[in-house]
Design a protein around this motif. Structure first.
Motif, PDB file in Angstrom:
ATOM      1  N   LEU A   1       0.876  -4.655   6.278  1.00 53.09           N
ATOM      2  CA  LEU A   1      -0.284  -4.369   5.774  1.00 53.09           C
ATOM      3  C   LEU A   1      -0.850  -2.832   6.483  1.00 53.09           C
ATOM      4  O   LEU A   1      -1.388  -3.216   7.415  1.00 53.09           O
ATOM      5  CB  LEU A   1      -1.247  -5.468   5.753  1.00 53.09           C
ATOM      6  CG  LEU A   1      -0.772  -6.796   5.418  1.00 53.09           C
ATOM      7  CD1 LEU A   1      -1.508  -7.889   5.762  1.00 53.09           C
ATOM      8  CD2 LEU A   1      -0.679  -6.822   3.746  1.00 53.09           C
ATOM      9  N   PRO A   2      -0.593  -1.812   5.728  1.00 47.72           N
ATOM     10  CA  PRO A   2      -1.040  -0.678   6.603  1.00 47.72           C
ATOM     11  C   PRO A   2      -2.496  -0.464   6.231  1.00 47.72           C
ATOM     12  O   PRO A   2      -3.268  -1.185   5.481  1.00 47.72           O
ATOM     13  CB  PRO A   2      -0.459   0.325   5.624  1.00 47.72           C
ATOM     14  CG  PRO A   2      -0.187  -0.079   4.298  1.00 47.72           C
ATOM     15  CD  PRO A   2       0.036  -1.592   4.405  1.00 47.72           C
ATOM     16  N   PRO A   3      -3.266   0.058   7.520  1.00 44.28           N
ATOM     17  CA  PRO A   3      -4.740   0.307   7.556  1.00 44.28           C
ATOM     18  C   PRO A   3      -5.158   1.014   6.147  1.00 44.28           C
ATOM     19  O   PRO A   3      -4.212   1.972   5.602  1.00 44.28           O
ATOM     20  CB  PRO A   3      -5.115   1.113   8.591  1.00 44.28           C
ATOM     21  CG  PRO A   3      -3.415   1.676   8.916  1.00 44.28           C
ATOM     22  CD  PRO A   3      -2.500   0.788   8.525  1.00 44.28           C
ATOM     23  N   VAL A   4      -6.397   0.661   5.688  1.00 41.87           N
ATOM     24  CA  VAL A   4      -6.931   1.499   4.515  1.00 41.87           C
ATOM     25  C   VAL A   4      -8.353   1.737   4.675  1.00 41.87           C
ATOM     26  O   VAL A   4      -9.085   1.166   5.411  1.00 41.87           O
ATOM     27  CB  VAL A   4      -6.862   0.496   3.181  1.00 41.87           C
ATOM     28  CG1 VAL A   4      -5.157   0.181   2.699  1.00 41.87           C
ATOM     29  CG2 VAL A   4      -7.554  -0.933   3.471  1.00 41.87           C
ATOM     30  N   CYS A   5      -8.777   2.658   3.957  1.00 38.52           N
ATOM     31  CA  CYS A   5     -10.196   2.941   4.031  1.00 38.52           C
ATOM     32  C   CYS A   5     -10.772   3.175   2.838  1.00 38.52           C
ATOM     33  O   CYS A   5     -10.044   3.363   1.697  1.00 38.52           O
ATOM     34  CB  CYS A   5     -10.463   4.438   4.814  1.00 38.52           C
ATOM     35  SG  CYS A   5      -9.682   5.676   3.891  1.00 38.52           S
TER      36      CYS A   5
ATOM     37  N   GLY B   1       0.795  -1.142  -0.086  1.00 32.24           N
ATOM     38  CA  GLY B   1       0.212  -0.178  -0.223  1.00 32.24           C
ATOM     39  C   GLY B   1       0.821   1.247   0.110  1.00 32.24           C
ATOM     40  O   GLY B   1       1.698   1.298  -0.632  1.00 32.24           O
ATOM     41  N   PRO B   2       0.349   2.122   0.816  1.00 31.83           N
ATOM     42  CA  PRO B   2       1.134   3.573   0.777  1.00 31.83           C
ATOM     43  C   PRO B   2       2.451   3.776   1.586  1.00 31.83           C
ATOM     44  O   PRO B   2       3.214   4.784   1.466  1.00 31.83           O
ATOM     45  CB  PRO B   2       0.205   4.273   1.533  1.00 31.83           C
ATOM     46  CG  PRO B   2      -0.456   3.516   2.541  1.00 31.83           C
ATOM     47  CD  PRO B   2      -0.667   2.246   1.637  1.00 31.83           C
ATOM     48  N   ILE B   3       3.099   2.478   1.953  1.00 32.19           N
ATOM     49  CA  ILE B   3       4.237   2.384   2.640  1.00 32.19           C
ATOM     50  C   ILE B   3       5.380   2.502   1.504  1.00 32.19           C
ATOM     51  O   ILE B   3       5.479   1.706   0.680  1.00 32.19           O
ATOM     52  CB  ILE B   3       4.520   1.317   3.774  1.00 32.19           C
ATOM     53  CG1 ILE B   3       3.411   1.220   4.766  1.00 32.19           C
ATOM     54  CG2 ILE B   3       6.062   1.381   4.133  1.00 32.19           C
ATOM     55  CD1 ILE B   3       3.531  -0.124   5.544  1.00 32.19           C
ATOM     56  N   GLN B   4       6.117   3.515   1.514  1.00 33.78           N
ATOM     57  CA  GLN B   4       6.925   3.929   0.388  1.00 33.78           C
ATOM     58  C   GLN B   4       8.405   3.392   0.680  1.00 33.78           C
ATOM     59  O   GLN B   4       9.313   4.261   0.868  1.00 33.78           O
ATOM     60  CB  GLN B   4       6.909   5.385  -0.010  1.00 33.78           C
ATOM     61  CG  GLN B   4       5.517   5.768  -0.360  1.00 33.78           C
ATOM     62  CD  GLN B   4       5.362   5.189  -1.924  1.00 33.78           C
ATOM     63  OE1 GLN B   4       5.918   5.157  -2.600  1.00 33.78           O
ATOM     64  NE2 GLN B   4       3.924   4.555  -1.987  1.00 33.78           N
ATOM     65  N   LYS B   5       8.680   2.052   0.491  1.00 31.12           N
ATOM     66  CA  LYS B   5       9.616   1.522   1.210  1.00 31.12           C
ATOM     67  C   LYS B   5      10.017   0.221   0.199  1.00 31.12           C
ATOM     68  O   LYS B   5       8.930  -0.369   0.216  1.00 31.12           O
ATOM     69  CB  LYS B   5       9.819   1.019   2.494  1.00 31.12           C
ATOM     70  CG  LYS B   5      11.184   0.744   3.042  1.00 31.12           C
ATOM     71  CD  LYS B   5      11.081   0.866   4.569  1.00 31.12           C
ATOM     72  CE  LYS B   5      12.439   0.415   5.277  1.00 31.12           C
ATOM     73  NZ  LYS B   5      13.519   1.038   4.731  1.00 31.12           N
ATOM     74  N   ASP B   6      11.095   0.060  -0.277  1.00 31.88           N
ATOM     75  CA  ASP B   6      11.632  -1.029  -1.056  1.00 31.88           C
ATOM     76  C   ASP B   6      11.731  -2.347  -0.240  1.00 31.88           C
ATOM     77  O   ASP B   6      11.713  -2.376   0.982  1.00 31.88           O
ATOM     78  CB  ASP B   6      12.927  -0.815  -1.688  1.00 31.88           C
ATOM     79  CG  ASP B   6      12.966   0.161  -2.814  1.00 31.88           C
ATOM     80  OD1 ASP B   6      11.882   0.290  -3.399  1.00 31.88           O
ATOM     81  OD2 ASP B   6      14.011   0.649  -3.095  1.00 31.88           O
TER      82      ASP B   6
END
Length: 73
Positions: A67-71, A8-13
């Motif tokens: 797994l980041p939270p999503v809405c 998701g939005p975690i911008q990490k390789d």
């Protein structure tokens, strides 16, 4: 080696680490300032199965996913 993926939005390789449990991963990621909040709010899966303890053992070839939270609507 353990493969760590950030979804998701975690911008990490992705990372390849030689660790034996999730607690070791948390220690490594807490040293990265932008990861602390993600650690507090994300679910963790090992080989596509959600886990709830940092003492979960890891073995060579495992895949860890953050797994980041999503809405959504």
């Amino acid at each position: 080696m353990i493969r760590v993926e950030f979804l998701g939005p975690i911008q990490k390789d992705a990372l390849a680490l030689d660790i034996t449990n999730l607690r070791a991963l948390a220690t490594i990621l807490q040293a990265t300032p932008d990861m602390k909040e993600w650690l507090e709010n994300s679910a963790i899966a090992v080989n596509d199965t959600l886990v709830t303890t940092l003492d979960f053992p890891l073995k060579d070839g495992d895949k860890v996913s953050m797994l980041p939270p999503v809405c959504g609507g």
